[in-house]
Design a protein around this motif. Structure first.
Motif, short mmCIF file in Angstrom:
data_model
loop_
_atom_site.label_atom_id
_atom_site.label_comp_id
_atom_site.label_asym_id
_atom_site.label_seq_id
_atom_site.Cartn_x
_atom_site.Cartn_y
_atom_site.Cartn_z
N GLU A 382 22.86 114.46 -87.04
CA GLU A 382 24.06 114.81 -87.82
C GLU A 382 24.32 113.67 -88.80
N LEU A 383 24.27 113.91 -90.10
CA LEU A 383 24.57 112.85 -91.07
C LEU A 383 26.10 112.70 -91.22
N SER A 384 26.52 111.55 -91.78
CA SER A 384 27.96 111.28 -91.87
C SER A 384 28.71 112.26 -92.78
N ASP A 385 27.99 112.95 -93.67
CA ASP A 385 28.67 113.94 -94.51
C ASP A 385 28.72 115.30 -93.82
N GLY A 386 28.26 115.35 -92.56
CA GLY A 386 28.31 116.59 -91.79
C GLY A 386 27.02 117.41 -91.88
N THR A 387 26.07 116.97 -92.71
CA THR A 387 24.81 117.74 -92.80
C THR A 387 24.06 117.68 -91.47
N HIS A 388 23.68 118.86 -90.99
CA HIS A 388 22.96 118.94 -89.72
C HIS A 388 21.46 119.07 -90.03
N LEU A 389 20.67 118.15 -89.46
CA LEU A 389 19.22 118.19 -89.66
C LEU A 389 18.57 118.65 -88.35
N PRO A 390 18.20 119.93 -88.27
CA PRO A 390 17.64 120.42 -87.00
C PRO A 390 16.21 119.92 -86.75
N THR A 391 15.78 120.06 -85.51
CA THR A 391 14.40 119.71 -85.13
C THR A 391 13.42 120.40 -86.08
N GLY A 392 12.44 119.62 -86.52
CA GLY A 392 11.40 120.19 -87.38
C GLY A 392 11.63 119.94 -88.86
N THR A 393 12.86 119.48 -89.22
CA THR A 393 13.14 119.24 -90.64
C THR A 393 12.25 118.12 -91.16
N LYS A 394 11.71 118.32 -92.38
CA LYS A 394 10.88 117.26 -92.99
C LYS A 394 11.72 116.53 -94.03
N LEU A 395 11.73 115.20 -93.94
CA LEU A 395 12.56 114.39 -94.84
C LEU A 395 11.70 113.57 -95.80
N LEU A 396 12.32 113.27 -96.95
CA LEU A 396 11.72 112.37 -97.95
C LEU A 396 12.86 111.66 -98.67
N THR A 397 12.57 110.52 -99.32
CA THR A 397 13.56 109.99 -100.27
C THR A 397 13.01 110.16 -101.69
N PRO A 398 13.92 110.47 -102.61
CA PRO A 398 13.49 110.70 -104.01
C PRO A 398 13.29 109.39 -104.75
N LEU A 399 12.23 108.68 -104.42
CA LEU A 399 12.01 107.32 -104.93
C LEU A 399 11.98 107.26 -106.46
N ALA A 400 11.34 108.25 -107.09
CA ALA A 400 11.24 108.23 -108.57
C ALA A 400 12.62 108.26 -109.20
N GLY A 401 13.56 108.95 -108.56
CA GLY A 401 14.94 108.97 -109.07
C GLY A 401 15.62 107.63 -108.84
N ILE A 402 15.47 107.09 -107.65
CA ILE A 402 16.12 105.82 -107.29
C ILE A 402 15.66 104.71 -108.25
N CYS A 403 14.36 104.72 -108.57
CA CYS A 403 13.78 103.64 -109.39
C CYS A 403 14.31 103.63 -110.83
N HIS A 404 14.91 104.73 -111.24
CA HIS A 404 15.43 104.78 -112.62
C HIS A 404 16.93 105.02 -112.62
N ASP A 405 17.58 104.65 -111.56
CA ASP A 405 19.02 104.83 -111.42
C ASP A 405 19.74 103.60 -111.98
N GLY A 406 20.59 103.84 -113.00
CA GLY A 406 21.32 102.75 -113.64
C GLY A 406 22.25 102.01 -112.69
N ASP A 407 22.61 102.62 -111.56
CA ASP A 407 23.45 101.92 -110.58
C ASP A 407 22.67 100.81 -109.88
N PHE A 408 21.36 100.93 -109.87
CA PHE A 408 20.53 99.93 -109.17
C PHE A 408 19.78 99.01 -110.13
N TYR A 409 19.49 99.51 -111.32
CA TYR A 409 18.72 98.73 -112.29
C TYR A 409 19.40 98.79 -113.65
#
Ligand code: HEM
Length: 512
Positions: A382-409
Protein backbone atom coordinates in the motif's frame (compact mmCIF):
# COMPACT_ATOMS: atom_id res chain seq x y z
CA UNK A 1 40.75 8.09 -44.46
CA UNK A 2 38.18 5.42 -43.42
CA UNK A 3 39.62 2.41 -41.70
CA UNK A 4 37.88 -0.64 -40.35
CA UNK A 5 39.43 -1.95 -37.17
CA UNK A 6 42.12 -4.55 -37.51
CA UNK A 7 40.26 -7.37 -35.78
CA UNK A 8 41.42 -10.79 -36.94
CA UNK A 9 39.41 -12.31 -34.13
CA UNK A 10 36.18 -11.22 -35.75
CA UNK A 11 36.54 -14.17 -38.08
CA UNK A 12 36.01 -16.51 -35.17
CA UNK A 13 32.62 -18.17 -35.61
CA UNK A 14 31.24 -17.38 -32.17
CA UNK A 15 31.62 -13.62 -32.36
CA UNK A 16 28.48 -11.62 -32.91
CA UNK A 17 29.67 -9.00 -35.41
CA UNK A 18 27.88 -5.70 -35.46
CA UNK A 19 26.21 -6.64 -38.76
CA UNK A 20 25.04 -9.86 -37.14
CA UNK A 21 23.79 -7.89 -34.17
CA UNK A 22 21.74 -5.75 -36.55
CA UNK A 23 20.41 -8.91 -38.17
CA UNK A 24 19.36 -10.39 -34.87
CA UNK A 25 17.96 -7.12 -33.63
CA UNK A 26 15.90 -6.93 -36.80
CA UNK A 27 14.73 -10.50 -36.24
CA UNK A 28 13.98 -9.70 -32.63
CA UNK A 29 11.93 -6.72 -33.71
CA UNK A 30 9.90 -8.80 -36.18
CA UNK A 31 9.30 -11.49 -33.59
CA UNK A 32 8.29 -8.88 -31.07
CA UNK A 33 6.01 -7.13 -33.51
CA UNK A 34 4.09 -10.34 -34.04
CA UNK A 35 4.08 -10.87 -30.30
CA UNK A 36 2.69 -7.49 -29.43
CA UNK A 37 0.07 -7.62 -32.12
CA UNK A 38 -1.40 -10.61 -30.35
CA UNK A 39 -3.73 -9.24 -27.71
CA UNK A 40 -2.24 -9.09 -24.25
CA UNK A 41 -4.31 -10.47 -21.40
CA UNK A 42 -2.07 -9.11 -18.67
CA UNK A 43 -3.93 -8.29 -15.50
CA UNK A 44 -4.54 -4.65 -14.77
CA UNK A 45 -5.45 -4.46 -11.13
CA UNK A 46 -3.76 -1.22 -10.09
CA UNK A 47 -6.04 1.79 -9.76
CA UNK A 48 -3.89 4.42 -11.51
CA UNK A 49 -4.15 6.33 -14.80
CA UNK A 50 -3.03 4.50 -17.92
CA UNK A 51 -0.71 6.36 -20.31
CA UNK A 52 -1.94 5.45 -23.76
CA UNK A 53 0.49 4.85 -26.62
CA UNK A 54 0.57 2.20 -29.31
CA UNK A 55 2.62 -0.82 -28.31
CA UNK A 56 4.56 -0.61 -31.57
CA UNK A 57 5.63 2.89 -30.55
CA UNK A 58 6.96 1.46 -27.29
CA UNK A 59 9.33 -0.68 -29.30
CA UNK A 60 11.01 2.18 -31.08
CA UNK A 61 10.38 5.36 -29.13
CA UNK A 62 10.24 4.31 -25.48
CA UNK A 63 12.49 7.14 -24.33
CA UNK A 64 10.17 9.89 -25.53
CA UNK A 65 7.14 8.04 -24.25
CA UNK A 66 8.66 7.67 -20.78
CA UNK A 67 9.57 11.37 -20.70
CA UNK A 68 6.15 12.43 -21.94
CA UNK A 69 4.26 10.17 -19.53
CA UNK A 70 6.43 11.30 -16.60
CA UNK A 71 5.54 14.93 -17.31
CA UNK A 72 1.88 14.17 -17.93
CA UNK A 73 1.42 12.34 -14.62
CA UNK A 74 4.00 14.35 -12.72
CA UNK A 75 4.53 12.99 -9.19
CA UNK A 76 1.77 10.43 -9.63
CA UNK A 77 1.83 6.67 -9.94
CA UNK A 78 0.71 5.66 -13.44
CA UNK A 79 0.58 2.68 -15.75
CA UNK A 80 1.91 1.96 -19.21
CA UNK A 81 1.15 -0.91 -21.55
CA UNK A 82 4.50 -1.45 -23.22
CA UNK A 83 6.01 -4.49 -24.92
CA UNK A 84 6.00 -6.43 -21.66
CA UNK A 85 2.37 -5.78 -20.79
CA UNK A 86 1.10 -3.52 -18.04
CA UNK A 87 3.79 -1.97 -15.87
CA UNK A 88 3.39 0.52 -13.05
CA UNK A 89 5.65 3.59 -13.10
CA UNK A 90 6.78 4.93 -9.74
CA UNK A 91 7.87 8.58 -9.45
CA UNK A 92 10.79 9.50 -7.17
CA UNK A 93 8.66 10.64 -4.25
CA UNK A 94 7.50 7.05 -3.54
CA UNK A 95 10.84 5.35 -3.92
CA UNK A 96 11.82 5.76 -0.28
CA UNK A 97 8.78 3.64 0.61
CA UNK A 98 9.89 0.86 -1.72
CA UNK A 99 13.65 0.71 -2.03
CA UNK A 100 14.32 -1.15 1.21
CA UNK A 101 11.40 -3.56 1.22
CA UNK A 102 12.54 -7.16 1.67
CA UNK A 103 12.92 -9.45 -1.30
CA UNK A 104 9.91 -11.54 -0.20
CA UNK A 105 7.71 -8.43 -0.58
CA UNK A 106 9.24 -6.65 -3.57
CA UNK A 107 11.59 -8.80 -5.62
CA UNK A 108 14.35 -7.83 -7.99
CA UNK A 109 15.27 -11.48 -8.61
CA UNK A 110 11.74 -12.45 -9.66
CA UNK A 111 11.51 -9.45 -11.98
CA UNK A 112 14.82 -10.46 -13.60
CA UNK A 113 13.83 -14.11 -13.84
CA UNK A 114 10.61 -13.15 -15.56
CA UNK A 115 12.17 -10.64 -17.96
CA UNK A 116 15.00 -13.00 -18.95
CA UNK A 117 12.84 -16.15 -18.79
CA UNK A 118 15.50 -17.69 -16.57
CA UNK A 119 13.60 -20.97 -16.36
CA UNK A 120 14.69 -21.58 -19.94
CA UNK A 121 17.72 -19.34 -20.45
CA UNK A 122 19.29 -20.23 -17.09
CA UNK A 123 20.20 -16.56 -16.66
CA UNK A 124 20.17 -16.13 -12.88
CA UNK A 125 22.92 -16.60 -10.30
CA UNK A 126 20.44 -18.57 -8.15
CA UNK A 127 21.41 -19.20 -4.54
CA UNK A 128 24.85 -17.63 -5.16
CA UNK A 129 23.40 -14.22 -6.10
CA UNK A 130 24.23 -12.63 -2.77
CA UNK A 131 27.74 -14.08 -2.76
CA UNK A 132 28.33 -12.72 -6.26
CA UNK A 133 27.32 -9.20 -5.24
CA UNK A 134 29.27 -9.37 -2.00
CA UNK A 135 32.48 -10.40 -3.78
CA UNK A 136 32.11 -7.55 -6.28
CA UNK A 137 31.29 -5.05 -3.53
CA UNK A 138 34.16 -6.13 -1.29
CA UNK A 139 37.01 -7.95 -3.02
CA UNK A 140 36.76 -6.34 -6.47
CA UNK A 141 36.01 -2.82 -5.27
CA UNK A 142 38.68 -2.90 -2.57
CA UNK A 143 41.23 -4.05 -5.13
CA UNK A 144 40.50 -1.35 -7.68
CA UNK A 145 43.58 0.75 -7.02
CA UNK A 146 45.86 -2.28 -7.20
CA UNK A 147 44.19 -3.39 -10.42
CA UNK A 148 44.78 -0.09 -12.25
CA UNK A 149 48.27 -0.87 -13.62
CA UNK A 150 47.14 -4.35 -14.73
CA UNK A 151 44.02 -3.04 -16.46
CA UNK A 152 46.07 -0.29 -18.07
CA UNK A 153 48.33 -3.02 -19.43
CA UNK A 154 45.30 -4.79 -20.94
CA UNK A 155 44.10 -1.53 -22.47
CA UNK A 156 47.50 -0.80 -24.02
CA UNK A 157 47.64 -4.33 -25.37
CA UNK A 158 44.23 -4.18 -27.01
CA UNK A 159 44.88 -0.71 -28.46
CA UNK A 160 48.30 -1.86 -29.70
CA UNK A 161 46.91 -4.95 -31.41
CA UNK A 162 43.45 -3.86 -32.57
CA UNK A 163 43.24 -0.07 -32.90
CA UNK A 164 44.39 1.57 -36.15
CA UNK A 165 47.47 3.76 -35.98
CA UNK A 166 45.58 6.99 -36.69
CA UNK A 167 48.58 9.00 -37.94
CA UNK A 168 46.04 11.19 -39.68
CA UNK A 169 42.33 11.58 -38.89
CA UNK A 170 40.93 8.05 -39.11
CA UNK A 171 37.28 7.03 -38.97
CA UNK A 172 36.62 4.27 -36.47
CA UNK A 173 33.58 2.18 -35.72
CA UNK A 174 33.84 2.50 -32.00
CA UNK A 175 31.51 0.01 -30.35
CA UNK A 176 33.11 -3.20 -31.70
CA UNK A 177 36.49 -2.04 -30.42
CA UNK A 178 35.31 -0.83 -27.01
CA UNK A 179 33.38 -4.02 -26.25
CA UNK A 180 36.57 -6.02 -26.77
CA UNK A 181 38.63 -3.60 -24.68
CA UNK A 182 36.12 -3.80 -21.82
CA UNK A 183 35.93 -7.60 -22.13
CA UNK A 184 39.71 -7.82 -21.82
CA UNK A 185 39.86 -5.50 -18.83
CA UNK A 186 37.02 -7.23 -17.00
CA UNK A 187 38.28 -10.66 -18.02
CA UNK A 188 41.58 -9.89 -16.33
CA UNK A 189 39.79 -9.11 -13.07
CA UNK A 190 37.26 -11.94 -13.31
CA UNK A 191 38.84 -15.03 -14.82
CA UNK A 192 42.49 -14.00 -14.61
CA UNK A 193 45.21 -13.33 -17.17
CA UNK A 194 45.48 -16.95 -18.33
CA UNK A 195 42.07 -16.73 -20.01
CA UNK A 196 41.40 -13.02 -20.45
CA UNK A 197 43.38 -12.84 -23.72
CA UNK A 198 42.03 -16.12 -25.03
CA UNK A 199 39.94 -15.38 -28.12
CA UNK A 200 37.35 -18.04 -27.42
CA UNK A 201 36.90 -16.75 -23.89
CA UNK A 202 36.53 -13.21 -25.22
CA UNK A 203 33.86 -14.31 -27.69
CA UNK A 204 32.00 -16.37 -25.15
CA UNK A 205 32.03 -13.74 -22.42
CA UNK A 206 30.83 -11.05 -24.86
CA UNK A 207 28.22 -13.11 -26.68
CA UNK A 208 26.62 -14.96 -23.79
CA UNK A 209 24.58 -11.89 -22.72
CA UNK A 210 23.50 -11.22 -26.31
CA UNK A 211 22.41 -14.83 -26.77
CA UNK A 212 20.47 -14.85 -23.49
CA UNK A 213 18.71 -11.60 -24.40
CA UNK A 214 17.75 -12.83 -27.87
CA UNK A 215 16.66 -16.23 -26.57
CA UNK A 216 14.38 -14.47 -24.06
CA UNK A 217 12.94 -12.25 -26.81
CA UNK A 218 12.26 -15.26 -29.03
CA UNK A 219 10.67 -17.23 -26.19
CA UNK A 220 8.38 -14.30 -25.36
CA UNK A 221 6.81 -14.90 -28.74
CA UNK A 222 5.22 -18.07 -27.41
CA UNK A 223 2.52 -18.10 -24.73
CA UNK A 224 3.76 -19.46 -21.39
CA UNK A 225 1.99 -22.81 -21.80
CA UNK A 226 3.79 -23.47 -25.09
CA UNK A 227 7.30 -22.67 -23.88
CA UNK A 228 8.21 -26.12 -22.49
CA UNK A 229 7.92 -27.45 -26.05
CA UNK A 230 8.73 -24.23 -27.92
CA UNK A 231 12.12 -23.89 -26.23
CA UNK A 232 13.44 -26.48 -28.70
CA UNK A 233 12.55 -24.18 -31.59
CA UNK A 234 14.53 -21.24 -30.25
CA UNK A 235 17.98 -21.17 -31.88
CA UNK A 236 19.52 -18.79 -29.35
CA UNK A 237 18.85 -21.19 -26.51
CA UNK A 238 21.19 -23.58 -28.28
CA UNK A 239 23.80 -20.82 -28.49
CA UNK A 240 23.37 -20.13 -24.77
CA UNK A 241 23.98 -23.81 -24.00
CA UNK A 242 26.96 -23.81 -26.33
CA UNK A 243 28.40 -20.78 -24.49
CA UNK A 244 27.97 -22.53 -21.16
CA UNK A 245 29.65 -25.71 -22.42
CA UNK A 246 32.55 -23.68 -23.87
CA UNK A 247 32.96 -21.72 -20.63
CA UNK A 248 33.06 -24.93 -18.60
CA UNK A 249 35.69 -26.40 -20.92
CA UNK A 250 37.86 -23.28 -20.65
CA UNK A 251 37.46 -22.74 -16.90
CA UNK A 252 38.15 -26.39 -15.98
CA UNK A 253 41.97 -26.36 -16.40
CA UNK A 254 42.23 -23.03 -14.56
CA UNK A 255 40.19 -24.43 -11.71
CA UNK A 256 42.19 -27.65 -11.51
CA UNK A 257 45.44 -25.71 -11.51
CA UNK A 258 44.21 -23.38 -8.77
CA UNK A 259 43.09 -26.29 -6.62
CA UNK A 260 46.52 -27.91 -7.00
CA UNK A 261 48.28 -24.62 -6.28
CA UNK A 262 46.22 -24.08 -3.16
CA UNK A 263 47.74 -27.26 -1.74
CA UNK A 264 51.26 -25.90 -2.30
CA UNK A 265 52.97 -24.36 0.74
CA UNK A 266 53.51 -20.62 0.35
CA UNK A 267 50.64 -20.25 -2.15
CA UNK A 268 48.89 -17.65 0.00
CA UNK A 269 51.69 -15.13 -0.40
CA UNK A 270 51.32 -15.07 -4.19
CA UNK A 271 47.78 -16.20 -4.78
CA UNK A 272 45.99 -14.68 -7.80
CA UNK A 273 43.69 -11.77 -7.09
CA UNK A 274 40.73 -12.42 -9.32
CA UNK A 275 37.10 -13.42 -9.18
CA UNK A 276 37.98 -17.06 -9.86
CA UNK A 277 40.13 -17.18 -6.72
CA UNK A 278 37.61 -15.29 -4.59
CA UNK A 279 34.94 -17.78 -5.63
CA UNK A 280 37.22 -20.67 -4.72
CA UNK A 281 37.63 -19.21 -1.26
CA UNK A 282 33.98 -18.30 -0.70
CA UNK A 283 31.73 -20.85 -2.39
CA UNK A 284 30.16 -23.55 -0.21
CA UNK A 285 32.53 -26.53 0.13
CA UNK A 286 30.37 -28.71 -2.15
CA UNK A 287 30.59 -26.17 -5.00
CA UNK A 288 34.20 -24.95 -4.83
CA UNK A 289 35.49 -27.48 -7.32
CA UNK A 290 32.29 -27.60 -9.36
CA UNK A 291 33.21 -26.22 -12.77
CA UNK A 292 29.54 -25.77 -13.71
CA UNK A 293 29.05 -23.34 -10.82
CA UNK A 294 32.30 -21.48 -11.46
CA UNK A 295 31.78 -21.16 -15.22
CA UNK A 296 28.16 -20.09 -14.85
CA UNK A 297 29.00 -17.36 -12.33
CA UNK A 298 31.82 -16.14 -14.56
CA UNK A 299 29.39 -15.81 -17.45
CA UNK A 300 26.82 -14.04 -15.28
CA UNK A 301 29.31 -11.49 -13.96
CA UNK A 302 30.61 -10.88 -17.49
CA UNK A 303 27.06 -10.39 -18.74
CA UNK A 304 26.37 -7.86 -15.97
CA UNK A 305 29.62 -5.97 -16.59
CA UNK A 306 30.66 -5.95 -20.24
CA UNK A 307 27.82 -4.43 -22.25
CA UNK A 308 26.74 -1.94 -19.57
CA UNK A 309 30.27 -0.57 -19.21
CA UNK A 310 30.83 -0.63 -22.98
CA UNK A 311 27.67 1.38 -23.68
CA UNK A 312 28.60 4.15 -21.31
CA UNK A 313 32.25 4.25 -22.45
CA UNK A 314 31.17 4.52 -26.09
CA UNK A 315 28.69 7.29 -25.26
CA UNK A 316 31.43 9.16 -23.39
CA UNK A 317 33.75 8.95 -26.41
CA UNK A 318 30.94 10.16 -28.71
CA UNK A 319 30.37 13.14 -26.41
CA UNK A 320 34.09 13.91 -26.23
CA UNK A 321 34.17 13.98 -30.02
CA UNK A 322 31.15 16.31 -30.02
CA UNK A 323 32.69 18.68 -27.43
CA UNK A 324 36.31 19.58 -28.25
CA UNK A 325 36.39 22.17 -25.43
CA UNK A 326 35.57 19.41 -22.91
CA UNK A 327 38.39 17.31 -24.35
CA UNK A 328 40.85 20.07 -23.54
CA UNK A 329 39.55 20.54 -20.01
CA UNK A 330 39.61 16.86 -19.17
CA UNK A 331 42.97 16.27 -20.86
CA UNK A 332 44.51 18.89 -18.63
CA UNK A 333 43.08 17.21 -15.53
CA UNK A 334 44.24 13.77 -16.68
CA UNK A 335 47.69 15.12 -17.33
CA UNK A 336 47.97 16.69 -13.87
CA UNK A 337 46.50 13.73 -11.95
CA UNK A 338 47.87 10.74 -13.84
CA UNK A 339 50.89 11.74 -15.87
CA UNK A 340 52.64 13.95 -13.33
CA UNK A 341 54.18 12.32 -10.29
CA UNK A 342 53.42 8.72 -11.27
CA UNK A 343 49.66 9.15 -10.78
CA UNK A 344 48.75 5.89 -12.56
CA UNK A 345 50.15 3.89 -9.66
CA UNK A 346 48.54 5.91 -6.86
CA UNK A 347 45.57 4.62 -4.96
CA UNK A 348 43.60 7.86 -4.94
CA UNK A 349 44.25 8.94 -8.53
CA UNK A 350 41.00 7.81 -10.18
CA UNK A 351 38.90 9.58 -7.56
CA UNK A 352 40.92 12.74 -8.16
CA UNK A 353 39.61 12.89 -11.73
CA UNK A 354 36.67 15.01 -10.57
CA UNK A 355 35.93 16.81 -13.83
CA UNK A 356 35.96 13.52 -15.67
CA UNK A 357 33.68 11.99 -13.03
CA UNK A 358 31.22 14.84 -13.61
CA UNK A 359 31.43 14.41 -17.38
CA UNK A 360 30.70 10.66 -17.21
CA UNK A 361 27.71 11.30 -14.95
CA UNK A 362 26.36 13.94 -17.31
CA UNK A 363 26.79 11.59 -20.29
CA UNK A 364 24.86 8.95 -18.36
CA UNK A 365 22.09 11.49 -17.59
CA UNK A 366 21.51 11.91 -21.32
CA UNK A 367 22.48 8.51 -22.73
CA UNK A 368 21.77 6.11 -19.85
CA UNK A 369 18.81 3.79 -19.64
CA UNK A 370 15.26 5.07 -19.72
CA UNK A 371 13.89 3.04 -16.82
CA UNK A 372 15.33 1.58 -13.62
CA UNK A 373 14.32 -0.25 -10.44
CA UNK A 374 12.71 -3.22 -12.14
CA UNK A 375 10.76 -5.06 -9.46
CA UNK A 376 7.87 -7.50 -9.02
CA UNK A 377 5.43 -7.29 -6.12
CA UNK A 378 5.37 -10.56 -4.17
CA UNK A 379 3.21 -9.46 -1.22
CA UNK A 380 0.62 -6.66 -1.63
CA UNK A 381 1.94 -3.13 -0.93
CA UNK A 382 0.00 0.00 0.00
CA UNK A 383 1.66 3.29 -1.04
CA UNK A 384 1.21 6.44 1.07
CA UNK A 385 -1.16 7.95 -1.52
CA UNK A 386 -3.42 4.92 -1.06
CA UNK A 387 -2.40 3.14 -4.28
CA UNK A 388 -2.69 -0.60 -3.78
CA UNK A 389 -0.04 -2.70 -5.56
CA UNK A 390 -1.29 -6.30 -5.66
CA UNK A 391 0.87 -9.42 -5.92
CA UNK A 392 2.30 -9.77 -9.41
CA UNK A 393 2.46 -6.04 -10.21
CA UNK A 394 5.55 -5.09 -12.22
CA UNK A 395 7.21 -1.82 -11.24
CA UNK A 396 9.64 0.56 -12.94
CA UNK A 397 10.86 4.12 -12.39
CA UNK A 398 10.64 6.56 -15.31
CA UNK A 399 14.35 7.40 -15.27
CA UNK A 400 14.34 9.27 -18.61
CA UNK A 401 11.77 11.66 -17.15
CA UNK A 402 13.60 12.10 -13.84
CA UNK A 403 16.87 12.87 -15.65
CA UNK A 404 15.33 15.86 -17.42
CA UNK A 405 13.23 17.18 -14.55
CA UNK A 406 13.94 20.85 -13.80
CA UNK A 407 13.20 20.20 -10.11
CA UNK A 408 16.31 18.02 -9.94
CA UNK A 409 18.58 19.55 -12.58
CA UNK A 410 18.92 23.22 -13.45
CA UNK A 411 18.64 23.86 -17.19
CA UNK A 412 18.01 20.12 -17.67
CA UNK A 413 18.12 20.05 -21.47
CA UNK A 414 21.64 21.48 -21.63
CA UNK A 415 24.60 19.10 -21.71
CA UNK A 416 26.91 20.57 -19.08
CA UNK A 417 30.04 18.44 -18.60
CA UNK A 418 31.05 20.18 -15.37
CA UNK A 419 27.56 20.34 -13.83
CA UNK A 420 28.33 17.84 -11.07
CA UNK A 421 31.89 19.09 -10.63
CA UNK A 422 30.53 22.51 -9.69
CA UNK A 423 27.87 21.01 -7.42
CA UNK A 424 30.61 19.10 -5.60
CA UNK A 425 32.39 22.35 -4.76
CA UNK A 426 29.43 23.60 -2.69
CA UNK A 427 30.02 21.70 0.57
CA UNK A 428 31.62 18.58 2.03
CA UNK A 429 28.29 16.75 1.75
CA UNK A 430 27.88 17.80 -1.86
CA UNK A 431 31.40 16.60 -2.63
CA UNK A 432 30.17 13.05 -1.99
CA UNK A 433 26.59 13.41 -3.13
CA UNK A 434 27.30 14.24 -6.76
CA UNK A 435 29.83 11.57 -7.69
CA UNK A 436 29.24 9.17 -10.58
CA UNK A 437 28.93 6.21 -8.19
CA UNK A 438 26.78 7.98 -5.59
CA UNK A 439 23.40 6.47 -4.83
CA UNK A 440 20.96 6.69 -1.99
CA UNK A 441 18.47 9.28 -3.22
CA UNK A 442 15.53 8.77 -5.54
CA UNK A 443 17.07 10.65 -8.45
CA UNK A 444 20.41 8.86 -8.98
CA UNK A 445 18.84 5.67 -10.24
CA UNK A 446 21.16 4.58 -13.06
CA UNK A 447 22.56 1.89 -10.81
CA UNK A 448 19.22 0.96 -9.28
CA UNK A 449 18.42 1.31 -5.59
CA UNK A 450 18.39 -0.56 -2.30
CA UNK A 451 19.83 -3.97 -1.60
CA UNK A 452 20.11 -4.89 -5.29
CA UNK A 453 21.81 -1.71 -6.43
CA UNK A 454 24.68 -2.34 -8.82
CA UNK A 455 27.76 -3.49 -6.89
CA UNK A 456 29.97 -3.17 -9.99
CA UNK A 457 29.61 0.59 -10.46
CA UNK A 458 32.99 1.39 -8.91
CA UNK A 459 34.73 -1.05 -11.23
CA UNK A 460 32.80 0.36 -14.20
CA UNK A 461 33.68 3.93 -13.18
CA UNK A 462 37.36 3.09 -12.93
CA UNK A 463 37.47 1.20 -16.23
CA UNK A 464 35.73 4.05 -18.06
CA UNK A 465 37.98 6.69 -16.50
CA UNK A 466 41.06 4.72 -17.51
CA UNK A 467 39.84 4.34 -21.05
CA UNK A 468 38.93 8.03 -21.43
CA UNK A 469 42.22 9.11 -19.85
CA UNK A 470 44.16 6.88 -22.21
CA UNK A 471 42.39 8.20 -25.31
CA UNK A 472 42.61 11.83 -24.20
CA UNK A 473 46.35 11.59 -23.63
CA UNK A 474 47.07 9.82 -26.89
CA UNK A 475 44.44 11.00 -29.39
CA UNK A 476 42.35 13.92 -30.55
CA UNK A 477 38.76 13.02 -31.34
CA UNK A 478 36.17 14.68 -33.54
CA UNK A 479 32.90 14.00 -35.30
CA UNK A 480 32.88 13.31 -39.03
CA UNK A 481 32.46 16.50 -41.08
CA UNK A 482 28.85 17.60 -41.17
CA UNK A 483 27.68 14.85 -38.81
CA UNK A 484 25.99 15.29 -35.44
CA UNK A 485 26.79 13.24 -32.34
CA UNK A 486 25.65 9.67 -33.14
CA UNK A 487 22.13 9.06 -31.85
CA UNK A 488 21.39 6.26 -29.39
CA UNK A 489 19.21 3.37 -30.48
CA UNK A 490 16.18 2.09 -28.63
CA UNK A 491 15.44 -1.64 -28.59
CA UNK A 492 12.27 -2.00 -26.57
CA UNK A 493 13.12 -0.38 -23.22
CA UNK A 494 16.89 -0.68 -23.68
CA UNK A 495 19.01 2.15 -24.96
CA UNK A 496 22.36 1.53 -26.63
CA UNK A 497 24.83 3.57 -28.64
CA UNK A 498 24.62 2.89 -32.35
CA UNK A 499 27.08 -0.01 -32.92
CA UNK A 500 27.78 1.16 -36.45
CA UNK A 501 28.49 4.80 -35.66
CA UNK A 502 31.96 6.12 -36.49
CA UNK A 503 33.98 9.04 -35.16
CA UNK A 504 37.47 10.28 -36.09
CA UNK A 505 40.70 9.77 -34.12
CA UNK A 506 44.16 11.21 -34.71
CA UNK A 507 47.24 10.30 -32.69
CA UNK A 508 48.46 13.33 -30.78
CA UNK A 509 52.15 12.61 -31.19
CA UNK A 510 51.67 12.33 -34.96
CA UNK A 511 49.77 15.61 -34.96
CA UNK A 512 52.33 17.53 -32.92
C1 HEM B 1 28.07 1.54 -16.44
C2 HEM B 1 28.03 0.27 -16.10
C3 HEM B 1 26.91 -0.37 -15.33
C4 HEM B 1 25.60 0.00 -15.21
C5 HEM B 1 24.89 1.19 -15.85
C6 HEM B 1 24.96 -0.98 -14.35
C7 HEM B 1 23.62 -0.93 -13.97
C8 HEM B 1 23.03 -1.85 -13.12
C9 HEM B 1 21.65 -1.79 -12.71
C10 HEM B 1 20.62 -0.74 -13.14
C11 HEM B 1 21.43 -2.83 -11.89
C12 HEM B 1 20.09 -3.21 -11.21
C13 HEM B 1 20.02 -2.52 -9.85
C14 HEM B 1 18.66 -2.54 -9.22
O1 HEM B 1 17.72 -3.07 -9.81
O2 HEM B 1 18.51 -1.98 -8.13
C15 HEM B 1 22.66 -3.58 -11.79
C16 HEM B 1 22.82 -4.73 -11.06
C17 HEM B 1 23.99 -5.47 -11.02
N1 HEM B 1 25.19 -5.14 -11.59
FE1 HEM B 1 25.58 -3.47 -12.68
N2 HEM B 1 25.89 -1.91 -13.99
C18 HEM B 1 27.09 -1.58 -14.54
C19 HEM B 1 28.29 -2.26 -14.41
C20 HEM B 1 28.46 -3.42 -13.69
C21 HEM B 1 29.72 -4.11 -13.53
C22 HEM B 1 31.06 -3.66 -14.11
C23 HEM B 1 29.47 -5.23 -12.77
C24 HEM B 1 30.44 -6.28 -12.30
C25 HEM B 1 31.68 -6.05 -11.97
C26 HEM B 1 28.06 -5.22 -12.44
C27 HEM B 1 27.43 -6.18 -11.67
C28 HEM B 1 26.09 -6.14 -11.30
C29 HEM B 1 25.44 -7.17 -10.50
C30 HEM B 1 26.07 -8.47 -9.98
C31 HEM B 1 24.11 -6.75 -10.33
C32 HEM B 1 23.00 -7.47 -9.56
C33 HEM B 1 22.95 -6.95 -8.13
C34 HEM B 1 21.86 -7.61 -7.29
O3 HEM B 1 20.85 -8.04 -7.86
O4 HEM B 1 22.02 -7.69 -6.08
N3 HEM B 1 27.48 -4.12 -13.01
N4 HEM B 1 23.63 -2.95 -12.54
Amino acid sequence: MDTDLKQPQLDAPLVVRSSHISYWLALACIVFTVYILRSSRNGDLVDAPLYKAGRLKWMTDAENLVRDSYNKYYNRVYKIKATEGIQVLIPPKYLDELRNLPEDTLSSTEALREAMLSKYTGFCPGHNAELLSTLIRTKLTQNLARLVPQLKGELEYVVGTEFPECRDWTSIKLQPFVVRAVARMSGHAFVGPALSRNEEWMDTSINYAVHVFLAAVQLQFFPAWMRPAAQYLVPHLRYVNRDIAAAERMVLPILEQRLRDMETPGFDAQKPDDFCQWLLESLPESEKADVRVQAHLQLIVSAAAIHTTTNLAVDCLFDLAAHPDVQEDLRQEVYEVLECDDGWSKKESMSKLKKMDSFIKEVQRFAGNVTAFIRKVIKPIELSDGTHLPTGTKLLTPLAGICHDGDFYSDPETFDALRFYRLRQQSADDANRHQFTTMGDSVNMHFGAGKHACPGRFFAGNAIKMMLAYFLLNYDLKLKDGEARPKSMMVMMSKTPNPKAEILFRRRTAAA
